[in-house]
Scaffold this motif. Structure first.
Motif, PDB file in Angstrom:
ATOM      1  N   ARG A   1       0.823  -1.215   0.000  1.00  0.00           N
ATOM      2  CA  ARG A   1       0.000   0.000   0.000  1.00  0.00           C
ATOM      3  C   ARG A   1       0.849   1.253   0.000  1.00  0.00           C
ATOM      4  N   GLY A   2       2.120   1.134   0.356  1.00  0.00           N
ATOM      5  CA  GLY A   2       2.986   2.305   0.415  1.00  0.00           C
ATOM      6  C   GLY A   2       2.513   3.267   1.483  1.00  0.00           C
ATOM      7  N   ASP A   3       2.681   4.540   1.226  1.00  0.00           N
ATOM      8  CA  ASP A   3       2.275   5.576   2.180  1.00  0.00           C
ATOM      9  C   ASP A   3       0.939   6.191   1.801  1.00  0.00           C
TER      10      ASP A   3
ATOM     11  N   MET B   1       8.115  -1.180  13.756  1.00  0.00           N
ATOM     12  CA  MET B   1       8.017  -1.580  12.348  1.00  0.00           C
ATOM     13  C   MET B   1       6.759  -1.002  11.718  1.00  0.00           C
ATOM     14  N   VAL B   2       5.715  -0.838  12.541  1.00  0.00           N
ATOM     15  CA  VAL B   2       4.476  -0.229  12.061  1.00  0.00           C
ATOM     16  C   VAL B   2       4.086   0.903  13.005  1.00  0.00           C
TER      17      VAL B   2
ATOM     18  N   ARG C   1       8.728   2.462   9.003  1.00  0.00           N
ATOM     19  CA  ARG C   1       9.958   2.737   8.258  1.00  0.00           C
ATOM     20  C   ARG C   1       9.874   2.118   6.881  1.00  0.00           C
ATOM     21  N   SER C   2      10.809   2.458   6.084  1.00  0.00           N
ATOM     22  CA  SER C   2      10.823   1.967   4.711  1.00  0.00           C
ATOM     23  C   SER C   2      10.866   0.445   4.692  1.00  0.00           C
ATOM     24  N   PRO C   3      10.142  -0.196   3.752  1.00  0.00           N
ATOM     25  CA  PRO C   3      10.213  -1.657   3.650  1.00  0.00           C
ATOM     26  C   PRO C   3      11.620  -2.137   3.277  1.00  0.00           C
ATOM     27  N   ARG C   4      12.465  -1.237   2.791  1.00  0.00           N
ATOM     28  CA  ARG C   4      13.871  -1.580   2.504  1.00  0.00           C
ATOM     29  C   ARG C   4      14.702  -1.648   3.782  1.00  0.00           C
ATOM     30  N   LYS C   5      14.129  -1.163   4.889  1.00  0.00           N
ATOM     31  CA  LYS C   5      14.847  -1.146   6.173  1.00  0.00           C
ATOM     32  C   LYS C   5      14.328  -2.204   7.150  1.00  0.00           C
TER      33      LYS C   5
ATOM     34  N   THR D   1      14.760  -8.065   2.408  1.00  0.00           N
ATOM     35  CA  THR D   1      13.918  -7.042   3.031  1.00  0.00           C
ATOM     36  C   THR D   1      12.466  -7.250   2.599  1.00  0.00           C
ATOM     37  N   VAL D   2      11.567  -6.610   3.303  1.00  0.00           N
ATOM     38  CA  VAL D   2      10.150  -6.656   2.930  1.00  0.00           C
ATOM     39  C   VAL D   2       9.988  -6.102   1.510  1.00  0.00           C
TER      40      VAL D   2
END
Length: 151
Positions: A20-22, A54-55, A69-73, A128-129
């Motif tokens: 869903r992103g931001d 995380m959320v 945080r970013s799903p890359r993190k 990563t996610v």
């Protein structure tokens, strides 16, 4: 190493939020429906993921959950350890417990189990996610492309 159902659900919830992103917060009911996770179970998991930063949640009629945080993190390994504890195929190679061999180091398999642990750890700590979401989208796109019919 066996990943628990609880951990699988946590990873799926994070994937849904990453997808869903931001855009906007996603309600628990929507995550539960789309990922086929029991709502009450998911609510408890989201509290745990929130405590781990995380959320994040937003209150109100447009409220719900977003990634903090970013799903890359966020790595798969981080989630596995949060929900299921240390990554170890056998108790003797559990780093958190101090790698203790029941045979006082005389087990021929001990070095193998350490290599298995290290290989699994390396894979889940590098994934990563966002990586999982990218792969999921590529797989879904190729499935949809394969199902197209042209007349």
């Amino acid at each position: 190493m066996k990943v628990s159902r609880r951990c699988e659900y946590a990873l799926r919830a994070l994937l849904e939020l990453a997808d869903r992103g931001d855009e906007r917060p996603v309600r628990i009911e929507e995550i539960a429906r789309r990922q086929r996770i029991p709502k009450n179970f998911l609510a408890n998991l989201l509290v745990q993921l929130k405590q781990a930063r995380m959320v994040q949640s937003r209150q109100g009629p447009d409220g719900g959950y977003l990634l903090a945080r970013s799903p890359r993190k966020i790595t798969v390994g981080e989630v596995v350890r949060l929900v299921d504890g240390p990554i170890a195929p056998f108790h003797c190679v559990n780093e958190a417990l101090g790698e203790k061999c029941d045979l006082d180091g005389d087990c021929g398999y001990f070095p193998l189990w350490k290599r298995v642990r290290d290989a699994v750890t390396d894979i889940v700590d590098r994934a990563t996610v966002a990586d999982i979401l990218d792969e999921h989208r590529r797989t879904a796109a190729s499935r949809n492309k394969a199902m197209m019919f042209h007349i």
